[in-house]
Design an enzyme around this catalytic site. Structure first.
Site, short mmCIF file in Angstrom:
data_model
loop_
_atom_site.label_atom_id
_atom_site.label_comp_id
_atom_site.label_asym_id
_atom_site.label_seq_id
_atom_site.Cartn_x
_atom_site.Cartn_y
_atom_site.Cartn_z
CG HIS A 243 -1.93 -1.02 1.28
ND1 HIS A 243 -3.00 -0.94 2.13
CD2 HIS A 243 -2.09 -2.17 0.58
CE1 HIS A 243 -3.78 -1.99 1.96
NE2 HIS A 243 -3.24 -2.76 1.02
CD GLU B 228 -1.93 4.03 3.35
OE1 GLU B 228 -3.11 4.28 3.66
OE2 GLU B 228 -1.62 3.24 2.43
#
Length: 166
Positions: free
Chosen positions: A56, A58
């Site tokens: 992801h 992040e």
């Protein structure tokens, strides 16, 4: 007022990262990590390309920042991300000791920073993160909606029977 101006500027950078993702077949979610008013890491989703469920935006940015700062403790940093983090990413944000999280669109299906769960505010954890949600929400949501609208259009065209020739 200065913090709001800076937050908008960094969220714009996260949106720019998100806008790059569809060109390589990725969902348009972008992230930027800032320390002392300097962008130390930026990225977007890479799940499809890497076939890695943890890739992801992040997670990519947290890994890059830890490598750059040569510490897993990302104290005094702010993470800007275009979509509310999921439970995995929210957990990583807490574990990395990120001070602030600013995100764009709320995620009513998988959000873990206020929508379904609120991991950063969980009092039983040893670190809490200051969270601001909804900054440039419309722009963040529109990027995602356009991506999935286009993807559905492509899928429906490829799954529909061939048109007879005249």
């Amino acid at each position: 007022m200065q913090e709001e101006t800076c937050d908008s500027r960094y969220m714009e950078l996260a949106l720019q990262q998100a806008a790059l993702a569809p060109h390589i077949g990725e969902v348009p979610i972008g992230a930027v990590l800032v320390h002392n008013y300097e962008v130390i890491a930026a990225g977007h989703n890479y799940r499809e390309i890497s076939q890695d469920p943890t890739a992801h935006a992040e997670m990519i940015v947290i890994r890059k920042a830890a490598e750059r700062l040569q510490t897993w403790r990302l104290n005094e940093t702010t993470l800007y991300v275009t979509l509310e983090p999921c439970p995995m990413c929210a957990g990583a944000i807490v574990q990395a000791r990120i001070a602030r999280l600013v995100f764009g669109a709320w995620d009513p299906k998988a959000g873990a920073c206020g929508s379904i769960f609120d991991i950063p505010a969980e009092r039983r954890l040893n670190h809490r993160v200051q969270v601001t949600g909804g900054l440039l929400e419309r722009e963040s949501r529109e990027l995602l909606q356009e991506f999935f609208r286009t993807k559905r259009g492509t899928l429906s065209e490829s799954s529909s029977p061939p048109k007879p020739s005249s």
